[in-house]
Design a protein around this motif. Structure first.
Motif, short mmCIF file in Angstrom:
data_model
loop_
_atom_site.label_atom_id
_atom_site.label_comp_id
_atom_site.label_asym_id
_atom_site.label_seq_id
_atom_site.Cartn_x
_atom_site.Cartn_y
_atom_site.Cartn_z
N MET A 54 47.23 -7.53 -18.53
CA MET A 54 47.92 -8.69 -18.81
C MET A 54 48.36 -8.68 -20.23
SD MET A 54 49.31 -11.91 -18.07
CE MET A 54 48.67 -12.61 -16.47
N THR A 62 50.41 -20.80 -30.31
CA THR A 62 50.19 -20.56 -28.92
C THR A 62 50.14 -19.18 -28.42
OG1 THR A 62 51.07 -22.92 -28.68
CG2 THR A 62 50.92 -21.37 -26.86
N ARG A 63 49.05 -18.86 -27.80
CA ARG A 63 49.09 -17.35 -27.13
C ARG A 63 49.26 -17.90 -25.59
NH1 ARG A 63 43.41 -15.06 -28.49
NH2 ARG A 63 43.70 -14.06 -26.38
N ASN A 65 50.20 -15.96 -21.55
CA ASN A 65 50.50 -14.62 -20.79
C ASN A 65 51.81 -14.57 -20.11
OD1 ASN A 65 47.62 -13.95 -20.70
ND2 ASN A 65 47.27 -15.80 -19.38
N SER B 90 43.20 -7.93 -20.99
CA SER B 90 44.43 -8.53 -21.44
C SER B 90 44.81 -7.86 -22.82
CB SER B 90 43.98 -10.18 -22.05
OG SER B 90 44.29 -10.86 -20.65
N PRO B 182 44.39 -18.61 -32.26
CA PRO B 182 44.78 -19.35 -31.26
C PRO B 182 43.79 -19.10 -30.11
CG PRO B 182 46.50 -17.99 -32.41
CD PRO B 182 45.47 -17.78 -33.01
N ALA B 183 43.48 -20.01 -29.30
CA ALA B 183 42.77 -19.81 -28.25
C ALA B 183 43.45 -19.01 -27.27
CB ALA B 183 42.68 -21.43 -27.43
N ALA B 184 42.33 -18.34 -26.60
CA ALA B 184 42.88 -17.35 -25.29
C ALA B 184 43.56 -18.30 -24.34
CB ALA B 184 41.75 -16.85 -24.87
N PRO B 185 44.64 -17.94 -23.79
CA PRO B 185 45.33 -18.80 -22.77
C PRO B 185 45.06 -18.95 -21.39
CG PRO B 185 46.57 -16.36 -23.11
CD PRO B 185 45.17 -16.61 -23.99
N GLU B 186 45.46 -20.21 -21.00
CA GLU B 186 45.10 -20.12 -19.32
C GLU B 186 45.99 -19.26 -18.65
OE1 GLU B 186 43.66 -21.90 -16.72
OE2 GLU B 186 42.17 -22.47 -18.34
N ASP B 187 45.70 -18.92 -17.58
CA ASP B 187 46.48 -17.93 -16.57
C ASP B 187 46.49 -18.43 -15.09
OD1 ASP B 187 47.22 -15.97 -15.41
OD2 ASP B 187 45.60 -14.39 -15.68
N ASP B 200 50.84 -23.15 -23.22
CA ASP B 200 50.46 -21.92 -22.99
C ASP B 200 50.86 -21.79 -21.46
OD1 ASP B 200 48.48 -23.55 -22.43
OD2 ASP B 200 46.79 -21.93 -22.36
#
Lengths: 155, 384
Positions: A54, A62-63, A65, B90, B182-187, B200
């Protein structure tokens, strides 16, 4: 964007050689690594396998996907006096490329191979990369805009 | 609802055989190859990768060929394929500031370090059909003349700093605080989309959204439905490296390169929600050469920030539920197209209902008419 150290005498770090192996044209790896590998004893710890990574983007704090990338991974075990593991993750569904890159990673960890590989393979890869970067820059350079400020007749 | 029906297997097989025949077209015309599609219809390939949410040019080209050029069908094929693969992990966020740039423009600043580089753009073409392309060899001369010019081009290690950086330095564009990573993003491919969605989730959703929908929504904001007065602060496209940290090694390795289009818009902001007047930012990022999509995405991203900036949500483009639940063309196409499946039993029920209603309506009409006639008759008598 280049982490490579073209023209430098510093030894390559593992991250640097893995990068060059992943980005290398497959034919170059095939021509150089396959003959060496045929004389060495190795086995697959993990056969080449296609999967996904991914890919993330980031804007400000903002990170997110962005989407996935097709990737092939492979792990080889090089047997000999010193045993070592070679890993590879390469873009696309490329079992051969992944195998050769994993073998390259394993050989580079062994002193007897590190020097000849650096001199004969990685110097070529670095040179090819520099050439490719230059060609890309030359390709777009003529499209750079030269602005002329128009006199607007206000004064 | 629709119910399972049996039968029709032979007809379905024949239909698929006919589809294959139509896909091939006239056998006297050479068959198109995957390489020809990746090389010469690359923007079709890029759109399929972006909305298929899978960076795999060869497979996207295959999907375009298999789908006979139907983009949404090709996107569906790629989406279906990705579900068959395991995920290794990721990546680190792609560093677009280090992009090997093929195109980079700003509509906000004229003079930017690195300059305005047009690259291979449709902009400023006259949109006249080029009859010379009717014959395959006609362009060779132009290409070699171009190559000569390129060979003499001076290249002095040009760097392309982010245009938004200039506004950030002046404090006109709120910057990310450096205090917390930054926080790990939702998927959304793993967890269902719930509202309200964080930025995100919104950006992931928009990145795989239908380009047509995004374009229409972006256009609607410009026409006054949630107007946000955007400038194209910077558009850049080119190649970035993708790295990730394998568990086995514990340090980042580069696994490949990808071509991306990024767009950052700046929008005048009058202040609100405790924020002083400044500029705000819309962000668009897409696989491949995908400028219309990236720009549209940035406009919609900005529109969707309305609640966070204390703006009233009044237009479709600002409405999270409206945008995020209707943006996926695979989902949308599936639900709209399911109407083609047999609904025979359902429809029988509807037939019965409508016939019953018509009978009731006719009875009601008849009785109303009888009453009117009766009244009229009485009235006539009374009138005497």
């Amino acid at each position: 964007m280049n982490i490579s150290c073209c023209g430098s005498t510093e030894p390559l770090t593992r991250a640097q050689w893995m990068r060059l192996l992943a980005l290398a044209p497959e034919q170059l790896l095939d021509a150089f690594i396959r003959p060496v590998a045929q004389r060495a004893a190795y086995s697959f710890l993990r056969k080449p396998e296609a999967g996904l990574v991914m890919v993330e983007g980031q804007t400000g704090a903002t990170r997110f996907n962005l989407g996935e990338m097709l990737v092939t991974r492979c792990t080889v075990r090089l047997q000999g006096e010193q045993e070592c593991l070679g890993y590879a993750w390469v873009q696309g569904n490329k079992p051969e490329h992944a195998t050769l890159a994993a073998l390259g990673d394993a050989f580079m960890q062994l002193a007897e191979y590190n020097k000849p590989f650096t001199e004969q393979l990685f110097s070529v890869l670095q040179q090819k990369e520099a050439e490719r970067t230059l060609a890309q820059e030359q390709e777009v350079a003529p499209t750079r805009v030269e602005f002329f400020t128009m006199v607007r007749g206000e004064d | 609802m629709y119910v399972a029906v049996k039968g029709g297997e032979k007809a379905i097989d024949a239909a698929h055989a006919l589809l294959a025949q139509k896909r091939r077209g006239n056998p006297a015309v050479p068959e198109v190859g995957i390489e020809q599609i990746t090389e010469q219809l690359s923007l079709a390939v890029d759109r399929v990768m972006a909305e298929g949410s899978l960076y795999a040019p060869e497979l996207a080209a295959l999907a375009v060929k298999q789908a006979r050029g139907d983009m949404v069908e090709a996107i569906f094929l790629l989406r279906a394929f990705r579900t068959t693969l395991t995920r290794f992990g990721s990546s680190l966020p792609v560093a677009t500031e280090t992009m090997q740039v093929q195109r980079r423009i700003s509509a906000a600043y004229k003079d930017i370090p690195g300059g305005q580089v047009l690259g291979p753009t449709f902009d400023y073409t006259h949109r006249l059909l080029d009859a010379s392309l009717l014959t395959p060899s006609a362009t060779t001369e132009d290409v070699s003349a171009m190559a000569q010019e390129q060979a003499h081009a001076t290249v002095n290690n040009v760097t392309y700093p982010k245009v938004m950086g200039f506004l950030e330095q002046e404090g006109l564009l709120p910057q990310a605080s450096n205090t917390e990573p930054p926080a790990a993003p939702e998927d959304i491919t793993r967890n269902p989309l719930t509202l309200p969605a964080g930025r995100d989730v919104r950006l992931q959703n928009l990145a795989r959204s239908d380009e047509g929908l995004l374009l229409a929504l972006a256009y609607s904001t410009q026409r006054g439905f949630g107007s946000t007065h955007p400038f194209a602060g910077e558009i850049r496209m080119g190649t970035v490296e993708v790295s990730f940290v394998p568990e086995e090694l514990g340090f980042p390795v580069v696994l490949g390169e990808m071509f991306l289009t990024e767009c950052e818009t700046v929008n005048k902001f009058h202040g609100g929600a405790g924020i002083e007047p400044c500029f705000t930012r819309g962000y668009g990022l897409a696989f491949g050469e995908n400028e219309r999509k990236a720009l549209s995405m940035a406009l919609v991203d900005r529109a969707l920030q309305a609640p966070e900036l204390g703006e009233a949500v009044m237009a479709p483009a600002q409405d999270q539920e409206f945008v995020l639940y209707h943006s996926d063309n695979v989902e949308a196409s599936g639900f709209v197209q399911h109407l083609k499946l047999p609904h025979y039993v359902d429809f029988q029920a509807e037939l019965g209902l409508v016939r019953g209603m018509r009978e009731a309506f006719a009875r009601h009409q008849a009785s109303a008419q009888a009453t009117t006639q009766a009244n009229a008759a009485t009235g006539t008598e009374e009138g005497i």
